[in-house]
Scaffold this active site. Structure first.
Site, PDB file in Angstrom:
ATOM      1  N   CYS A 122       0.804  -1.237   0.000  1.00  0.00           N
ATOM      2  CA  CYS A 122       0.000   0.000   0.000  1.00  0.00           C
ATOM      3  C   CYS A 122       0.831   1.279   0.000  1.00  0.00           C
ATOM      4  CB  CYS A 122      -1.006   0.012   1.141  1.00  0.00           C
ATOM      5  SG  CYS A 122      -0.260   0.069   2.771  1.00  0.00           S
ATOM      6  N   LYS A 195      -5.303  -8.778  11.743  1.00  0.00           N
ATOM      7  CA  LYS A 195      -5.227  -7.338  11.490  1.00  0.00           C
ATOM      8  C   LYS A 195      -6.602  -6.855  11.053  1.00  0.00           C
ATOM      9  CE  LYS A 195      -3.073  -3.815   8.638  1.00  0.00           C
ATOM     10  NZ  LYS A 195      -2.007  -3.463   7.708  1.00  0.00           N
ATOM     11  N   ARG A 205      -1.680   6.503   7.883  1.00  0.00           N
ATOM     12  CA  ARG A 205      -1.879   6.645   6.431  1.00  0.00           C
ATOM     13  C   ARG A 205      -1.445   8.015   5.948  1.00  0.00           C
ATOM     14  NH1 ARG A 205      -7.456   3.176   5.797  1.00  0.00           N
ATOM     15  NH2 ARG A 205      -6.526   1.220   6.522  1.00  0.00           N
ATOM     16  N   LYS A 248      -3.461  -6.670  15.783  1.00  0.00           N
ATOM     17  CA  LYS A 248      -3.368  -5.248  15.471  1.00  0.00           C
ATOM     18  C   LYS A 248      -4.731  -4.698  15.100  1.00  0.00           C
ATOM     19  CE  LYS A 248      -1.545  -2.271  11.931  1.00  0.00           C
ATOM     20  NZ  LYS A 248      -0.859  -2.179  10.668  1.00  0.00           N
ATOM     21  N   TYR A 313       4.798   3.583  18.982  1.00  0.00           N
ATOM     22  CA  TYR A 313       5.418   4.895  18.763  1.00  0.00           C
ATOM     23  C   TYR A 313       5.806   5.538  20.089  1.00  0.00           C
ATOM     24  CZ  TYR A 313       3.264   3.864  14.316  1.00  0.00           C
ATOM     25  OH  TYR A 313       2.901   3.225  13.152  1.00  0.00           O
TER      26      TYR A 313
HETATM   27  C1  PBG Z   1       0.208  -1.381   5.860  1.00  0.00           C
HETATM   28  C2  PBG Z   1       0.139  -1.018   7.277  1.00  0.00           C
HETATM   29  C3  PBG Z   1      -0.749  -0.152   7.941  1.00  0.00           C
HETATM   30  C4  PBG Z   1      -0.312  -0.077   9.257  1.00  0.00           C
HETATM   31  C5  PBG Z   1       0.798  -0.891   9.362  1.00  0.00           C
HETATM   32  N1  PBG Z   1       1.048  -1.488   8.148  1.00  0.00           N
HETATM   33  C6  PBG Z   1      -1.888   0.645   7.454  1.00  0.00           C
HETATM   34  C7  PBG Z   1      -3.067   0.030   6.871  1.00  0.00           C
HETATM   35  O1  PBG Z   1      -3.259  -1.184   6.885  1.00  0.00           O
HETATM   36  O2  PBG Z   1      -3.840   0.820   6.319  1.00  0.00           O
HETATM   37  C8  PBG Z   1      -0.914   0.776  10.341  1.00  0.00           C
HETATM   38  C9  PBG Z   1      -0.013   1.108  11.477  1.00  0.00           C
HETATM   39  C10 PBG Z   1      -0.459   2.222  12.346  1.00  0.00           C
HETATM   40  O3  PBG Z   1      -1.582   2.741  12.251  1.00  0.00           O
HETATM   41  O4  PBG Z   1       0.346   2.601  13.191  1.00  0.00           O
HETATM   42  N2  PBG Z   1      -0.820  -2.121   5.353  1.00  0.00           N
END
Ligand code: PBG
Length: 332
Positions: A122, A195, A205, A248, A313
């Site tokens: 992505c 996830k 994003r 997650k 973070y």
């Molecule tokens: C990539 C990805 C995302 C996150 C980690 N890897 C974003 C998504 O799936 O849109 C989010 C991590 C965060 O919000 O800290 N796919």
């Protein structure tokens, strides 16, 4: 054990007593710190919704790593912001991709630091979806090849652990096979197994410039209402060869962390995502909560729920507090 024989307050009287009976203790070793590697040189763009975090070009990323490394944070998780995005996300599997460059620099400067790379298209596709598009949806099986190529390319650059976050079916198996074929049979996979399609990824994003240009991710990420399905997702990843499993986001899914913990005995990571971080920061900036205290409480809850590793973070700030260089207020 009944009152007045048992008085729970007896062991809460002093901080020393409380510390003796404390069941869960955060440790600097628990943390994994995410970074956004940006193409170019001299780039240090602050991220407004993630105070204290930046998009960093590789040479400045190295500088930013000094404190976490000195504090003993064992691992970082790398995301890339490439110069050019295209329909198939080719920067993710190019030898000179931004993540590949960053990994080489980091491993050179800090050979002991564990470098984990996020494998997902992505951040690299011009449409912002996690795979290639066919018939207006992400095509699962076409995407698998590109993910496998990306994983091998990251490993060739020196990545210690590969972390697929795309949520395509079968990707752990495809990546395992490709890594083994390329001679990386000792490179572990940390699978983003459960996830969820979450609103809490908002700040990320913006940071990674990876929001989908049309539609959303609900055809591949999980429905927030499901936790039986989380166990199925994890068991598939385990069968396909995952070495570390992940839930997650973390805080809205502590029950899922707990269920996964009690069902599987693999090392378990939880991702305390960008929106969870931003909420605490925003409320603290408004003076509505004590930010440090809420941060430590939130991180403790993730460990208490059963996570062995916490991607956060907050990692550096939490480490400062754990190492006594900043104090959590004990008032109130
Ligand atoms: C990539 C990805 C995302 C996150 C980690 N890897 C974003 C998504 O799936 O849109 C989010 C991590 C965060 O919000 O800290 N796919």
């Amino acid at each position: 054990m009944h009152f007045p024989e048992y008085r729970a307050r007896r062991l809460r009287r002093t901080e020393t007593l409380r510390s003796m009976v404390r069941e869960v203790q955060l440790d600097v070793q628990d943390f994994i710190l995410p970074f956004f590697a940006h193409h170019g040189q001299g780039v240090k763009n602050p991220l407004p919704s993630m105070p204290g975090h930046f998009q960093l070009s590789p040479e400045l990323l190295l500088k930013e790593l000094r404190e976490p490394v000195e504090r003993g944070i064992p691992a970082v998780l790398l995301f890339g912001i490439p110069e050019k995005k295209d329909p198939s996300g080719s920067d993710c599997y190019s030898k000179n991709g931004i993540v590949q460059q960053a990994v080489r620099r980091i491993k050179d400067a800090y050979p002991e630091l564990v470098v984990i790379t996020d494998v997902c298209l992505c951040e690299y596709t011009d449409h912002g979806h996690c795979g290639v598009i066919r018939n207006k949806d992400v095509d699962n099986d076409l995407t698998l090849d590109l993910l496998a190529k990306s994983a091998v390319s990251h490993a060739q650059a020196g990545a210690d652990i590969i972390a697929p976050s795309d949520m395509m079916d079968g990707r752990v198996g495809a990546i395992r096979e490709a890594l083994d074929e390329a001679g990386f049979e000792m490179t572990p996979i940390m699978a983003y197994s459960a996830k969820y399609a979450s609103g809490f990824y908002g700040p990320f994003r913006d940071a990674a410039q990876s929001a989908p240009k049309f539609g959303d991710r609900r055809s591949y990420q999980m429905d927030p209402a499901n936790s039986d399905e989380a166990l199925r997702e994890v068991s598939l990843d385990v069968e396909e060869g995952a070495d570390i499993i992940m839930v997650k986001p973390a805080l809205p899914y502590l029950d899922v962390i707990w269920r996964v913990r009690n069902t599987f005995d693999l090392p378990l990571a939880a991702y305390n995502v960008s929106g969870e971080f931003a909420m605490i920061k925003a409320a603290a900036q408004n003076g509505w909560i004590d930010g440090d205290r809420c941060m430590m409480e939130a991180l403790t809850s993730i460990k208490r729920a059963g996570a062995d590793m916490i991607i956060s973070y907050h990692a550096v700030e939490a480490a400062r507090i754990l190492q006594g260089d900043a104090k959590v207020s004990r008032k109130k």
